[in-house]
Design a protein around this motif. Structure first.
Motif, PDB file in Angstrom:
ATOM      1  N   HIS A  86      -4.683  -6.280  -5.280  1.00 59.59           N
ATOM      2  CA  HIS A  86      -3.988  -5.702  -4.189  1.00 59.59           C
ATOM      3  C   HIS A  86      -4.718  -5.524  -2.683  1.00 59.59           C
ATOM      4  O   HIS A  86      -4.371  -6.044  -1.796  1.00 59.59           O
ATOM      5  CB  HIS A  86      -3.487  -4.312  -4.581  1.00 59.59           C
ATOM      6  CG  HIS A  86      -2.854  -3.606  -3.483  1.00 59.59           C
ATOM      7  ND1 HIS A  86      -1.556  -4.052  -3.062  1.00 59.59           N
ATOM      8  CD2 HIS A  86      -3.178  -2.551  -2.795  1.00 59.59           C
ATOM      9  CE1 HIS A  86      -1.273  -3.152  -2.184  1.00 59.59           C
ATOM     10  NE2 HIS A  86      -1.992  -2.210  -1.756  1.00 59.59           N
ATOM     11  N   LYS A  87      -6.114  -5.234  -3.151  1.00 62.00           N
ATOM     12  CA  LYS A  87      -6.940  -4.920  -2.112  1.00 62.00           C
ATOM     13  C   LYS A  87      -7.250  -6.262  -1.144  1.00 62.00           C
ATOM     14  O   LYS A  87      -7.221  -6.620   0.000  1.00 62.00           O
ATOM     15  CB  LYS A  87      -8.412  -4.323  -2.230  1.00 62.00           C
ATOM     16  CG  LYS A  87      -9.208  -3.937  -1.207  1.00 62.00           C
ATOM     17  CD  LYS A  87     -10.531  -3.333  -1.634  1.00 62.00           C
ATOM     18  CE  LYS A  87     -10.424  -2.487  -2.686  1.00 62.00           C
ATOM     19  NZ  LYS A  87     -11.722  -2.028  -3.087  1.00 62.00           N
ATOM     20  N   GLU A  89      -5.352  -9.090  -1.498  1.00 65.75           N
ATOM     21  CA  GLU A  89      -4.028  -9.441  -0.852  1.00 65.75           C
ATOM     22  C   GLU A  89      -3.724  -8.750   0.795  1.00 65.75           C
ATOM     23  O   GLU A  89      -3.272  -9.179   1.644  1.00 65.75           O
ATOM     24  CB  GLU A  89      -3.059  -9.292  -1.582  1.00 65.75           C
ATOM     25  CG  GLU A  89      -1.612  -9.926  -1.288  1.00 65.75           C
ATOM     26  CD  GLU A  89      -1.570 -11.395  -1.233  1.00 65.75           C
ATOM     27  OE1 GLU A  89      -0.867 -11.817  -0.614  1.00 65.75           O
ATOM     28  OE2 GLU A  89      -2.573 -12.073  -1.772  1.00 65.75           O
ATOM     29  N   ARG A  90      -4.201  -7.493   0.658  1.00 70.12           N
ATOM     30  CA  ARG A  90      -3.816  -6.784   1.718  1.00 70.12           C
ATOM     31  C   ARG A  90      -4.568  -7.133   2.922  1.00 70.12           C
ATOM     32  O   ARG A  90      -4.302  -7.153   4.181  1.00 70.12           O
ATOM     33  CB  ARG A  90      -4.085  -5.237   1.613  1.00 70.12           C
ATOM     34  CG  ARG A  90      -3.347  -4.264   2.332  1.00 70.12           C
ATOM     35  CD  ARG A  90      -3.169  -2.867   1.874  1.00 70.12           C
ATOM     36  NE  ARG A  90      -3.794  -2.181   2.906  1.00 70.12           N
ATOM     37  CZ  ARG A  90      -4.116  -0.731   2.640  1.00 70.12           C
ATOM     38  NH1 ARG A  90      -4.386  -0.288   1.601  1.00 70.12           N
ATOM     39  NH2 ARG A  90      -4.555  -0.345   3.722  1.00 70.12           N
TER      40      ARG A  90
END
Length: 97
Positions: A86-87, A89-90
């Motif tokens: 998630h990190k 991708e963000r």
């Protein structure tokens, strides 16, 4: 009373927002126990405060340990992998904008 993160497996106190996930055993260790372990260990021989496995010295070793724990369906390792994804991708999306 326990926190939603559970209790530290070493001191059995509730884990606060500040915690460390060990890549060797996927245990969430409280900041206090991690600090005490760092003070006790020498720079040449640092070990996990829970399982006493040598602390990985490179990102590749950490990834290898995490992948081994994910293959064993360890829920903490799976959560950590999801958070890392998630990190990344963000950050990728922020760079596009």
């Amino acid at each position: 009373e326990s926190s939603y993160l559970g209790d530290c497996p070493i001191c059995f106190l509730p884990i606060s927002v500040e915690f460390f996930v060990q890549s060797c055993c996927s245990k969430m260790i409280c900041e206090g126990c991690s600090y005490a372990n760092a003070r006790r260990e020498t720079k040449q021989r640092q070990t996990c405060p829970f399982c006493r496995h040598p602390v990985p010295r490179s990102k590749e070793e950490i990834d290898k340990n995490n992948n081994k724990r994910v293959a064993a369906n360890d829920p903490i390792a799976l959560m950590q992998m999801g958070m890392d994804y998630h990190k990344k991708e963000r950050m990728r999306l922020l760079l596009i904008i």
